[in-house]
Enzyme design. Structure first.
Site, PDB file in Angstrom:
ATOM      1  N   PRO A  17      67.571 -33.739 -68.112  1.00 47.19           N
ATOM      2  CG  PRO A  17      65.386 -33.043 -68.965  1.00 47.19           C
ATOM      3  CD  PRO A  17      66.221 -34.326 -68.636  1.00 47.19           C
ATOM      4  NE  ARG A  72      67.521 -26.432 -63.702  1.00 46.16           N
ATOM      5  CZ  ARG A  72      66.806 -27.685 -63.539  1.00 46.16           C
ATOM      6  NH1 ARG A  72      67.560 -28.545 -63.474  1.00 46.16           N
ATOM      7  NH2 ARG A  72      65.573 -27.634 -63.754  1.00 46.16           N
ATOM      8  CE1 TYR A  76      66.106 -28.583 -58.968  1.00 45.54           C
ATOM      9  CE2 TYR A  76      66.465 -26.190 -60.178  1.00 45.54           C
ATOM     10  CZ  TYR A  76      65.365 -27.586 -59.928  1.00 45.54           C
ATOM     11  OH  TYR A  76      64.493 -27.662 -60.637  1.00 45.54           O
ATOM     12  CG  HIS A  82      57.113 -33.276 -63.981  1.00 47.33           C
ATOM     13  ND1 HIS A  82      56.941 -33.660 -62.687  1.00 47.33           N
ATOM     14  CD2 HIS A  82      58.277 -32.285 -63.799  1.00 47.33           C
ATOM     15  CE1 HIS A  82      57.628 -33.024 -61.704  1.00 47.33           C
ATOM     16  NE2 HIS A  82      58.590 -32.333 -62.602  1.00 47.33           N
ATOM     17  CG  ASP A  84      55.836 -47.003 -72.372  1.00 43.80           C
ATOM     18  OD1 ASP A  84      55.065 -46.797 -71.484  1.00 43.80           O
ATOM     19  OD2 ASP A  84      55.363 -46.373 -73.652  1.00 43.80           O
ATOM     20  CG  HIS A 130      62.255 -35.432 -58.255  1.00 42.27           C
ATOM     21  ND1 HIS A 130      62.409 -34.999 -59.594  1.00 42.27           N
ATOM     22  CD2 HIS A 130      61.535 -36.371 -58.150  1.00 42.27           C
ATOM     23  CE1 HIS A 130      61.586 -35.902 -60.185  1.00 42.27           C
ATOM     24  NE2 HIS A 130      60.944 -36.778 -59.335  1.00 42.27           N
ATOM     25  CB  SER A 150      63.307 -29.161 -55.690  1.00 43.27           C
ATOM     26  OG  SER A 150      62.745 -29.764 -56.862  1.00 43.27           O
ATOM     27  NE  ARG A 194      60.512 -26.223 -57.688  1.00 41.46           N
ATOM     28  CZ  ARG A 194      61.485 -26.578 -58.735  1.00 41.46           C
ATOM     29  NH1 ARG A 194      62.144 -27.648 -58.693  1.00 41.46           N
ATOM     30  NH2 ARG A 194      61.675 -25.670 -59.695  1.00 41.46           N
ATOM     31  NE  ARG A 218      59.046 -27.236 -60.885  1.00 42.68           N
ATOM     32  CZ  ARG A 218      59.603 -27.127 -62.193  1.00 42.68           C
ATOM     33  NH1 ARG A 218      60.280 -28.101 -62.840  1.00 42.68           N
ATOM     34  NH2 ARG A 218      60.022 -25.777 -62.653  1.00 42.68           N
TER      35      ARG A 218
HETATM   36  C1  DQA Z   1      63.989 -31.842 -60.441  1.00 42.85           C
HETATM   37  C2  DQA Z   1      62.593 -31.222 -60.179  1.00 42.85           C
HETATM   38  C3  DQA Z   1      61.848 -31.171 -61.648  1.00 42.85           C
HETATM   39  O1  DQA Z   1      60.624 -30.841 -61.576  1.00 42.85           O
HETATM   40  C4  DQA Z   1      62.872 -30.152 -62.529  1.00 42.85           C
HETATM   41  O2  DQA Z   1      62.196 -30.043 -63.787  1.00 42.85           O
HETATM   42  C5  DQA Z   1      64.268 -30.630 -62.603  1.00 42.85           C
HETATM   43  C6  DQA Z   1      64.953 -31.116 -61.342  1.00 42.85           C
HETATM   44  C7  DQA Z   1      64.926 -32.032 -59.051  1.00 42.85           C
HETATM   45  O3  DQA Z   1      65.620 -32.586 -59.118  1.00 42.85           O
HETATM   46  O4  DQA Z   1      64.256 -31.175 -58.001  1.00 42.85           O
HETATM   47  O5  DQA Z   1      64.858 -30.361 -63.626  1.00 42.85           O
HETATM   48  O6  DQA Z   1      64.099 -33.055 -60.853  1.00 42.85           O
END
Ligand code: DQA
Length: 145
Positions: A9, A17, A22, A77, A84, A97, A99, A104, A108
């Protein structure tokens, strides 16, 4: 070898965003970067992004690939169902990820999917995906265990 790059998502919003977190590049820029990297490795690559948990589960269950690089976004998270789904297949999955989630907000810091993934990479921007592909390549070629 064929790998799947699976994005969850809000990753369709890359570039717009929270660019301070990011970056300014888009999902399409990310896909170009990965495609070039996979060309050098002679890997076939498939991309899939969805904002819907069930679609991500269906994709994990139905993919005929040698490995999956998965950025589950916020579902990381929260989603027992995605955990599963990963457990239900033999395909190695690497969690990524963009980030550094550990630097953070506290919510997270916990990943429900990490324990069922082969490994986890975070904090390197888009390069997190390239590092994950490299890790998968070393794993699949059995050079490193
Ligand atoms: C993320 C980190 C997640 O906490 C956040 O909800 C994202 C992006 C990342 O790529 O850093 O949607 O997965």
């Amino acid at each position: 070898m064929k790998i799947l790059i699976l994005n969850g998502p809000n990753l369709n919003m890359l570039g717009k965003r929270e660019p301070e977190i990011y970056g300014k590049n888009t999902l399409s820029n990310l896909q170009d970067l990965i495609e070039n990297y996979c060309k050098d490795l002679k890997y076939d690559v498939e991309f899939y992004q969805s904002n819907h948990e069930g679609d991500l589960i269906d994709k994990i269950q139905s993919s005929a690939v040698d490995g999956i690089v998965f950025n589950a976004g916020a579902y990381t998270h929260t989603s027992v169902a995605l955990r599963d789904a990963i457990s239900s297949v033999k395909t190695p999955v690497i969690e990524v990820h963009i980030s550094n989630v550990h630097s953070r907000e506290e919510f997270r810091h916990k990943s429900l999917i990490s324990p069922v993934c082969l490994g986890v990479i975070c904090g390197f921007g888009f390069n997190s995906y390239l590092l994950a592909i490299n890790g998968l390549h070393l794993f699949l070629s059995k050079d490193v265990k």
